[in-house]
Enzyme design. Structure first.
Site, PDB file in Angstrom:
ATOM      1  N   ASP A 167       0.811  -1.220   0.000  1.00  0.00           N
ATOM      2  CA  ASP A 167       0.000   0.000   0.000  1.00  0.00           C
ATOM      3  C   ASP A 167       0.845   1.271   0.000  1.00  0.00           C
ATOM      4  OD1 ASP A 167      -1.946  -1.874   0.335  1.00  0.00           O
ATOM      5  OD2 ASP A 167      -2.854  -0.937   2.100  1.00  0.00           O
ATOM      6  N   HIS A 217      -5.796   2.907  -4.087  1.00  0.00           N
ATOM      7  CA  HIS A 217      -5.818   3.156  -2.640  1.00  0.00           C
ATOM      8  C   HIS A 217      -6.288   4.601  -2.415  1.00  0.00           C
ATOM      9  CE1 HIS A 217      -4.969   2.006   1.402  1.00  0.00           C
ATOM     10  NE2 HIS A 217      -3.879   2.721   1.567  1.00  0.00           N
ATOM     11  N   HIS A 221      -5.323   9.234   0.401  1.00  0.00           N
ATOM     12  CA  HIS A 221      -5.343   8.528   1.689  1.00  0.00           C
ATOM     13  C   HIS A 221      -6.209   9.182   2.763  1.00  0.00           C
ATOM     14  CE1 HIS A 221      -3.686   5.672   4.674  1.00  0.00           C
ATOM     15  NE2 HIS A 221      -3.273   4.990   3.623  1.00  0.00           N
ATOM     16  N   TYR A 258      -6.826   2.873   5.675  1.00  0.00           N
ATOM     17  CA  TYR A 258      -7.069   2.399   7.050  1.00  0.00           C
ATOM     18  C   TYR A 258      -8.038   1.209   7.090  1.00  0.00           C
ATOM     19  CZ  TYR A 258      -5.450   7.208   7.396  1.00  0.00           C
ATOM     20  OH  TYR A 258      -4.759   8.379   7.218  1.00  0.00           O
ATOM     21  N   HIS A 310       3.820  -2.325   3.104  1.00  0.00           N
ATOM     22  CA  HIS A 310       3.925  -0.992   2.495  1.00  0.00           C
ATOM     23  C   HIS A 310       5.268  -0.857   1.796  1.00  0.00           C
ATOM     24  CE1 HIS A 310       0.929  -0.688   5.692  1.00  0.00           C
ATOM     25  NE2 HIS A 310       0.385   0.297   4.998  1.00  0.00           N
TER      26      HIS A 310
HETATM   27 NI    NI Z   1      -2.665   3.053   3.345  1.00  0.00          NI
END
Ligand code: NI
Length: 434
Positions: A167, A217, A221, A258, A310
């Site tokens: 991510d 994504h 964010h 999240y 990540h």
């Molecule tokens: Ni994220």
């Protein structure tokens, strides 16, 4: 009538008879020539073609149907190639074995190659040279197949599958991560931010080349449950527009930042949401060894798991460089989320997914699950029964099409390229490194 007139009359008759004889001889000769032509075209040519191969014929229609009906089925190949001299010396129908392996000769002097074939109820896979795969794996599409020492398919045996997901990128270390994926023939899924794609647009085409999956994504964010639905829409639309301009495709799946979502957000995003069942906690550790241990000791790690990492942290990438060979050594195959879904018989819906464990599938917790076996592979389109090991055999409909296929060599080459044999060769050699 005097003598002279009589002689002339006889002479005329004799000439007439001679003329008729000549005409008859010419007719016979023509007939014989035509007969020779027909016989040679109808009988001799097919025999010659069967033995040596020859130019094009009109079996294209049949070929296309056969390819469409089953690209993974073995075809019959005549015993005629230079490299097949060894096969030519053994002219009895049935199983044969030489230094290269085991192969099967049909009664029509062809052998099976490049696909599956069921013989006497056993599923075999014949490679491009016509030898069966023994004590080894092959991969076709998202499915793996294992064949035992006798060459018999073991439908229950399969690689457990994992989906590594990354991510918040792409970032400065993503290229290095792709190097690791490439080195070990592994694939992963990237849930990317629009603002990061703006920074590193060139990396997306490379992800595509390596067979990785490109997910969204959102743009920057935000917790989607705190935005207006118009704001949610924008987050995905802007990211999709940028992805389209950078690499020609939009995201088919998404991960809400999240892991935060509700039904309205999901509906507005219009893409399946993919969360996770194993959290590496890499964002808090920032330590390759700790990341590595947390993943390997996670309860959720197992066939069908989705792992969260990540790629914007250097230690995460260093962890992955150790993790991939370790997971492969443990027998895992690393695939994308969509491949994991497909191999699990799941049609991704507008729903939220966290794993494709067998227990979840069987409990009915995975939307779009079509039932039956999860990652078990089975393949039974062909029935081929040898009655006495030699002469007669019975074939189901589907093989009738393939019967005519081998006649045209040039078309056969084309057919070979169309089917998955290329991918098969590639995957096949890849298996060695696992
Ligand atoms: Ni994220």
């Amino acid at each position: 009538m005097d003598k002279k007139a009589l002689r002339q009359s006889r002479e005329r008759k004799r000439r007439q008879i001679r003329r008729r004889k000549i005409i008859r001889a010419v007719v016979y000769l023509l007939g014989a020539v035509l007969l020779v032509i027909f016989v040679s075209r109808g009988i001799v040519k097919p025999i010659i073609r069967r033995i040596f191969g020859s130019g094009p014929d009109d079996s294209n229609t049949l070929r296309t149907e056969a390819v469409e009906s089953d690209p993974n089925a073995a075809i019959r190949r005549p015993l005629k190639r230079v490299t097949d001299t060894e096969k030519l010396t053994a002219l009895t129908p049935g199983w044969h074995e030489n230094a290269e392996g085991r192969w099967y000769q049909n009664t029509d002097r062809t052998y099976f190659a490049g696909g599956f074939m069921s013989i006497d109820g056993v599923q075999y896979y014949f490679n491009e040279d016509g030898y069966i795969v023994r004590d080894d794996w092959i991969t076709l599409g998202v499915k793996d197949y294992y064949f035992d020492e006798t060459g018999s398919l073991e439908p229950q045996r399969n690689h457990p599958l994992l989906a590594l997901t990354f991510d918040d990128g792409p970032g400065p270390y993503t290229n290095r991560l792709l190097d690791a994926l490439e080195k070990y023939n592994a694939r992963a899924t990237f849930f990317m931010l629009g603002i990061q794609i703006e920074e590193y647009p060139d990396i997306l085409p490379r992800m595509q080349e390596l067979g990785c999956e490109l997910g969204s994504h959102t743009w920057n964010h935000k917790d989607l449950t705190t935005l207006s639905l118009e704001g949610v829409k924008e987050q995905f639309r802007d990211t999709d527009d940028l992805m389209l301009s950078v690499c020609g495709q939009t995201a088919k799946i998404a991960r809400p930042p999240y892991g935060s979502w509700n039904d309205d957000v999901l509906e507005t995003a219009g893409k399946p949401f993919i969360n996770w069942c194993v959290d590496s906690m890499d964002w808090s550790y920032k330590d390759a060894q700790k990341d590595y241990e947390s993943i390997l000791s996670a309860d959720g790690l197992g066939d069908g798991a989705i792992i969260l990492m990540h790629d914007i942290y250097e230690p995460t990438v260093a962890c992955v460089e150790m993790l991939i060979p370790k997971l492969q050594e443990m027998g895992y195959k690393l695939v994308t989320v969509s491949e994991l879904a497909e191999a699990s018989n799941v049609d991704l819906q507008l729903a939220t997914y966290t794993n494709f464990w067998k227990s979840s599938l069987e409990a009915g917790d995975v939307p779009g699950y079509r039932g039956t076996a999860t990652t078990e592979s089975s393949y039974e389109p062909f029935e081929f029964t040898i009655s006495d090991g030699y002469g007669e055999y019975r074939e189901e409909e589907s093989t009738e099409d393939t019967e005519d296929i081998y006649e045209d060599e040039s078309e056969e080459e084309e057919y070979q390229e169309e089917d998955s044999s290329e991918a098969y060769d590639e995957e096949y050699s890849e298996e060695e490194s696992w």
